[in-house]
Design an enzyme around this catalytic site. Structure first.
Site, short mmCIF file in Angstrom:
data_model
loop_
_atom_site.label_atom_id
_atom_site.label_comp_id
_atom_site.label_asym_id
_atom_site.label_seq_id
_atom_site.Cartn_x
_atom_site.Cartn_y
_atom_site.Cartn_z
N LYS A 178 -1.75 -4.00 -1.76
CA LYS A 178 -2.49 -3.41 -2.88
C LYS A 178 -2.91 -4.53 -3.80
O LYS A 178 -2.26 -5.58 -3.87
CB LYS A 178 -1.61 -2.43 -3.66
CG LYS A 178 -2.40 -1.42 -4.46
CD LYS A 178 -2.94 -0.34 -3.54
CE LYS A 178 -3.54 0.82 -4.26
NZ LYS A 178 -3.64 1.98 -3.37
N1 GLU Z 1 -6.85 3.24 -1.97
C1 GLU Z 1 -6.67 4.17 -0.90
C2 GLU Z 1 -5.20 4.56 -0.77
O1 GLU Z 1 -4.43 4.40 -1.69
C3 GLU Z 1 -7.29 3.70 0.40
C4 GLU Z 1 -6.73 2.45 0.96
C5 GLU Z 1 -7.48 1.94 2.18
O2 GLU Z 1 -8.36 2.62 2.67
O3 GLU Z 1 -7.16 0.83 2.59
O4 GLU Z 1 -4.79 5.10 0.21
#
Ligand code: GLU
Length: 435
Positions: free
Chosen positions: A125
């Protein structure tokens, strides 16, 4: 022979489940759920230690020339929690509340999320402390490009693949892809997902998280013997996840009685006209003064008399303070971490069926995976094909988690952690520890 990571003299010391030092620290919330599942899985202490630590944490300062001619310095993070199953995968958020503890928790959640739906990815993240609503497009572009430059050494289709998250979108992903490609002197579409369809994005990606929520709500209703048509729903958050889920569920015949965003909530017992709400938000940017329902508070929305509650906003919305007042039979966690660990046991006592975030909102990363596969293959699928495959994966994952939950007589959250931790642990055992 796989390495045995069991250290016979070691033992896992579990924290007392009711002694949460800080209910709202998302990393602690994640860890307390992890601990419970690790204990039930009888995870060997060596591996337990490995999985409690993020692999890599990057903190950078990001100088940006503002439109005023002054230089501002922002702080940005990228945490790679675990990459044993494949490239790190996870979004980037732009928000004033971003901090390292939160990014670490979100990166761990991405690890469990990718594993629970069995994608060949690890978890990561990123985030930048900023208020994008107060920044011009030019300032945001410069911030995004300089942030991308700062984390360039970790990025790559085989190592770390970002995606949109809170306050980031397709346009931000396009800037990331362009910056990375410029440095590598050729176009690399698969370095980021959630891109515009015109430049290697996938059809169905924008709707995928909301669609995934709709699919697992239908599975939960089926399991509980409740019928879909007429099911009453309250949705907290009217962004990409909440608004799409509300739209799809309304199309399935559900009554969306309550909706909200950061400006306030609206209630209509006969069902809110979701198309009208979507049009209103397109025009006015937020739901503020939406005429299609009675104004209600955030607290009233969360504790409203509905069959399904869909928190699709931010962390720490359902806490030990309000959990006892929740009336919904099902909670589908569209957001990451909307329920604190302290609220879990209260929801259990009330026999509320919680579809945990790492399963409920995994539709987004699942279609991100499809996007990455399509980019690498250079061959693009129809929207129907994307949606069909997404439906298969969400249903199968729901069934995997439900099976374990019934087998071990634990709630869906613990079962989801057990499924994902055991998948990650298996790969660690097979790979062993490189020395
Ligand atoms: N931000 C989204 C999540 O928390 C998508 C993450 C992604 O597609 O890599 O799942």
């Amino acid at each position: 022979m796989a390495t045995d990571l069991r250290l016979p003299t070691d033992s896992i010391v579990m924290p007392d489940k009711d002694s949460f030092l800080n209910e709202e620290n998302p990393f602690e919330a994640m860890m307390s759920r992890f601990d419970r599942a690790a204990q039930l899985l009888d995870l060997e202490p060596g591996l337990y230690k490995v999985l409690r630590h993020p692999e890599k944490q990057i903190i950078i300062s990001i100088p940006v020339m503002m439109d005023s001619g002054e230089v501002e310095v922002f702080t940005g993070y990228r945490v790679l929690y675990n990459t044993s199953r494949g490239p790190a995968k996870g979004g980037i958020r732009f928000d004033m509340n971003v901090n390292l503890e939160e990014v670490k928790a979100l990166a761990a959640w991405m690890t469990w999320k990718c594993a629970v739906v069995n994608l060949p990815f690890g978890g990561a993240k990123g985030g930048v402390i900023c208020d994008p609503l107060k920044m011009s497009a030019g300032e945001l572009e410069r911030l995004t490009r300089r942030y991308t430059h700062g984390i360039m050494h970790t990025l790559g289709p085989d190592s770390d693949v970002p995606a949109p998250d809170v306050n980031t979108n397709e346009r931000v992903m396009a800037w990331i892809m362009d910056t990375y490609s410029m440095h590598h002197r050729h176009t690399v579409t698969a370095v980021v997902t959630g891109k515009p369809v015109e430049m290697g994005g996938s059809l169905g990606r924008r709707e995928a998280t909301g669609r995934g929520c709709m699919i697992v709500i239908k599975e939960a209703l089926k399991h509980l013997g409740m019928k879909l048509s007429g099911t009453s729903i309250a949705v907290q958050g009217f962004g990409n996840v909440g608004s799409i889920a509300a739209e799809l569920l309304a199309k399935e015949g559900c009554a969306i009685r309550g909706i909200s965003d950061r400006t306030g909530g609206y209630w209509n017992k006969g069902g809110i006209d979701i198309d009208a709400a979507l049009k209103y938000v397109k025009q006015h940017k937020t739901l503020e003064h939406f005429p299609g329902g009675e104004p209600i508070s955030n607290e009233e929305l969360l504790t409203a008399d509905v069959d399904v509650l869909l928190p699709a906003a931010l962390e720490n919305q359902i806490t030990s303070k309000n959990a006892a007042k929740i009336q919904a039979r099902i909670i589908c966690e569209g957001a990451n971490g909307p329920t604190t660990a302290g609220a879990d046991s209260i929801l259990d006592e009330k026999e509320i069926f919680v579809i945990p975030d790492i399963l409920a909102n995994a539709g987004g990363v699942t279609v991100s995976y499809f996007e990455w596969v399509q980019d690498r293959g250079g061959y693009f699928w129809s929207e129907d094909s994307v949606n069909e495959r997404l439906t298969d994966i969400m249903r199968r994952s729901f069934a995997d988690v439900l099976k374990l939950s019934l087998q071990h007589k634990v709630n869906m959250r613990t079962a989801a952690y057990m499924v994902s931790i055991s998948r990650v642990a298996t790969v660690h055992r097979l790979r062993g520890i490189y020395a």
